[in-house]
Design an enzyme around this catalytic site. Structure first.
Site, short mmCIF file in Angstrom:
data_model
loop_
_atom_site.label_atom_id
_atom_site.label_comp_id
_atom_site.label_asym_id
_atom_site.label_seq_id
_atom_site.Cartn_x
_atom_site.Cartn_y
_atom_site.Cartn_z
N GLU A 165 0.80 -1.23 0.00
CA GLU A 165 0.00 0.00 0.00
C GLU A 165 0.84 1.28 0.00
OE1 GLU A 165 -3.21 -0.12 2.81
OE2 GLU A 165 -4.18 -1.79 1.77
N GLU A 370 -5.29 -8.68 0.22
CA GLU A 370 -6.11 -8.36 1.39
C GLU A 370 -7.55 -8.13 0.93
OE1 GLU A 370 -4.78 -5.25 4.10
OE2 GLU A 370 -2.69 -5.78 3.66
C1 BG6 Z 1 -4.71 -2.31 4.92
C2 BG6 Z 1 -3.35 -2.64 5.50
O1 BG6 Z 1 -4.75 -0.94 4.67
O2 BG6 Z 1 -5.83 -2.55 5.68
C3 BG6 Z 1 -3.35 -3.53 6.72
O3 BG6 Z 1 -2.48 -3.17 4.53
C4 BG6 Z 1 -4.54 -3.18 7.60
O4 BG6 Z 1 -2.13 -3.39 7.38
C5 BG6 Z 1 -5.80 -3.42 6.80
O5 BG6 Z 1 -4.58 -3.82 8.82
C6 BG6 Z 1 -7.07 -3.18 7.60
O6 BG6 Z 1 -7.07 -1.87 8.07
P1 BG6 Z 1 -7.25 -1.50 9.59
O7 BG6 Z 1 -7.04 -0.04 9.66
O8 BG6 Z 1 -8.61 -1.93 9.95
O9 BG6 Z 1 -6.20 -2.27 10.32
#
Ligand code: BG6
Length: 473
Positions: A165, A370
């Site tokens: 990211e 993700e």
């Molecule tokens: C992504 C990241 O932006 O979202 C992760 O790569 C992150 O590191 C995931 O944990 C979920 O976001 P958050 O803010 O709920 O942890």
């Protein structure tokens, strides 16, 4: 029509899930590890720090055994730069090398393909103190770090992800704790200079990977969201396209084609934010070729034209909230979409749209690194976690991914966030994503026991049927 006739998932499809080092490992300053920016940042009030996290450092065998039980074909994890090279450059920490050797070997024991992110939000603090990504030496340090990883793990790791990211670090670095613009007046110019150095670091790491490890594959891992116009007014469509170029395409156009997105460049010019480009940079950027595109998808964005005279200060935004640029676009909520408990919009059909858009622009195989639902899971008295809402979220997204395959998108894998519960970037331990529950709270570490959630058993069935059986029963 295409909704009626589904192609199967490819037979070697990489089903798995993801984590990142600083959010899951713990042992944050132990076994020779140096501090990263995540260890020295100000932790948002009421949320956990990263000292213990899910303590995967001491539980990796158990975690990987559970992943194997789910049938994982791959596990996406990141290597903490400052565990391998505590100060970011120079001395290598043998205990760090050994730890990831153990993790990789443990995966391979179960035929789980390690999918390694080289850098996931955790720049060594020592490099940050020297200007972080504003300092071109940081890019060279990254290439050195890449070389150390290739030398030590390249005989076993076939899939590499460069930077997690990068777009979120540039656009929302303040939220996730990576922003470093101390003492700088023209913040936007500094950010796009940092972005340029990161692009160069990524390009050099890709080139080096292909030189040192001919059989390996490497790709970028941005956060990508299709952006909808808020109406069919042409000015709203232009606004959505511009936001999408700034948020999405600039990063992939550079990673794949080695060019600056023209629309973004022209906006940077009007903002006095174009980076300095040294002689030879563009040649390096052009000669680096990713083998695939990895991206993280949580939701879509929606935008409309934003008249300058209506400009106001921005409210709270994070990595899934569209932001604004007066005179160009403003991000707005999409009333057609439901939201998670944490306010993130849920858009499975947008996932299919996004996959199609990415594939038609770049024609490279895609792996999702993700996708998932953050929620307040409850450990019931009988020791179960009934996360049917997560199952529903994943079912809907997998269904749309299959439709994208049917549309002709070349999909190579799917790794939801997250394999194991871990600490959110800015919302603490109570915002859980995992298939595996970790018994701790924000401040009470309890026993850190691992407990498979209902989604664990469901995902096991999904993988065993290669995506044919998505039912929840
Ligand atoms: C992504 C990241 O932006 O979202 C992760 O790569 C992150 O590191 C995931 O944990 C979920 O976001 P958050 O803010 O709920 O942890």
């Amino acid at each position: 029509m295409s909704n009626l006739k589904n192609k199967d998932f490819p037979k070697d499809f990489l089903w798995g899930a993801s984590t990142s080092a600083y959010q899951v490992e713990g042992a944050s300053l132990e076994y020779g590890k140096g501090p990263s920016v995540q260890d020295v940042k100000v932790i948002p009030e009421g949320t956990a720090d990263f000292k213990v996290a899910s303590d995967q450092y001491h539980h990796y065998k158990e975690d990987i055994a559970l992943m194997a039980e789910m049938g994982f074909k791959t596990y996406r994890f990141s290597i903490a730069w400052s565990r391998i090279i505590p100060k970011g450059v120079g001395e290598v920490n043998p205990q760090g090398i050994e730890y990831y050797n153990n993790v990789i070997n443990e995966c391979l024991k179960y035929n789980i393909e390690p999918l390694v992110t080289m850098y996931h939000f955790d720049l060594p603090a020592a490099l940050d103190e020297n200007g972080g990504w504003s300092n071109p030496d940081t890019a060279e340090a990254f290439v050195y770090f890449a070389k150390v990883m290739y030398e030590n793990y390249g005989d076993r790791v076939k899939y590499w992800l460069t930077i997690n990211e990068q777009n979120v670090m540039i656009l929302m670095g303040n939220i996730i704790g990576t922003l470093n613009v101390k003492g700088i007046d023209n913040v936007q110019k500094a950010l796009y200079q940092q972005n340029h150095y990161m692009m160069l670091a990524q390009a050099k790491a890709m080139i080096l990977c292909h030189e040192m490890l001919p059989g390996a594959k490497i790709g970028p891992a941005p956060n990508i969201s299709a952006v909808y116009p808020n109406s069919n007014k042409p000015e709203d469509i232009a606004a959505a396209n511009t936001l999408s170029a700034i948020r999405n395409w600039m990063y992939l156009d550079m990673a794949v084609y080695g060019v600056y997105n023209a629309r973004v460049w022209s906006i940077l010019e009007t903002m006095d934010a174009t980076p300095e480009i040294n002689e030879g940079d563009m040649e390096i950027l052009k000669s680096a070729k990713p083998d695939f595109i990895a991206f993280n998808y949580y939701s879509t964005g929606t935008a409309e034209y934003y008249p300058v005279e209506e400009a106001t200060a921005e409210g709270k935004v994070d990595q899934q909230t569209a932001f604004s640029l007066p005179g160009v676009f403003r991000g707005v909520k999409n009333p057609n979409l439901p939201k998670t408990e944490f306010g993130w919009e849920i858009d499975p059909i947008g996932f299919r749209n996004t996959l199609n858009e990415v594939y038609s622009r770049y024609h490279l195989p895609i792996i999702i690194t993700e996708n998932g639902l953050g929620a307040y899971d409850k450990l019931e008295e009988d020791g179960t976690i009934k996360d049917d809402y997560r199952i529903k979220y994943l079912q809907d997204h997998i269904e749309q991914m299959q439709l994208a395959i049917n549309d002709g998108v070349d999909m190579m894998g799917y790794c939801p966030w997250s394999a194991v519960d871990l600490i959110s970037t800015h919302e603490g331990f109570d915002k859980r994503y995992g298939f595996i529950y970790v018994n701790r709270g924000n401040f009470d570490l309890k026993d850190l026991k691992r407990i498979p959630k209902k989604s664990f058993y469901w995902y096991k069935k999904v993988i065993a049927s290669n995506g044919k059986d998505l039912t929840n029963n």
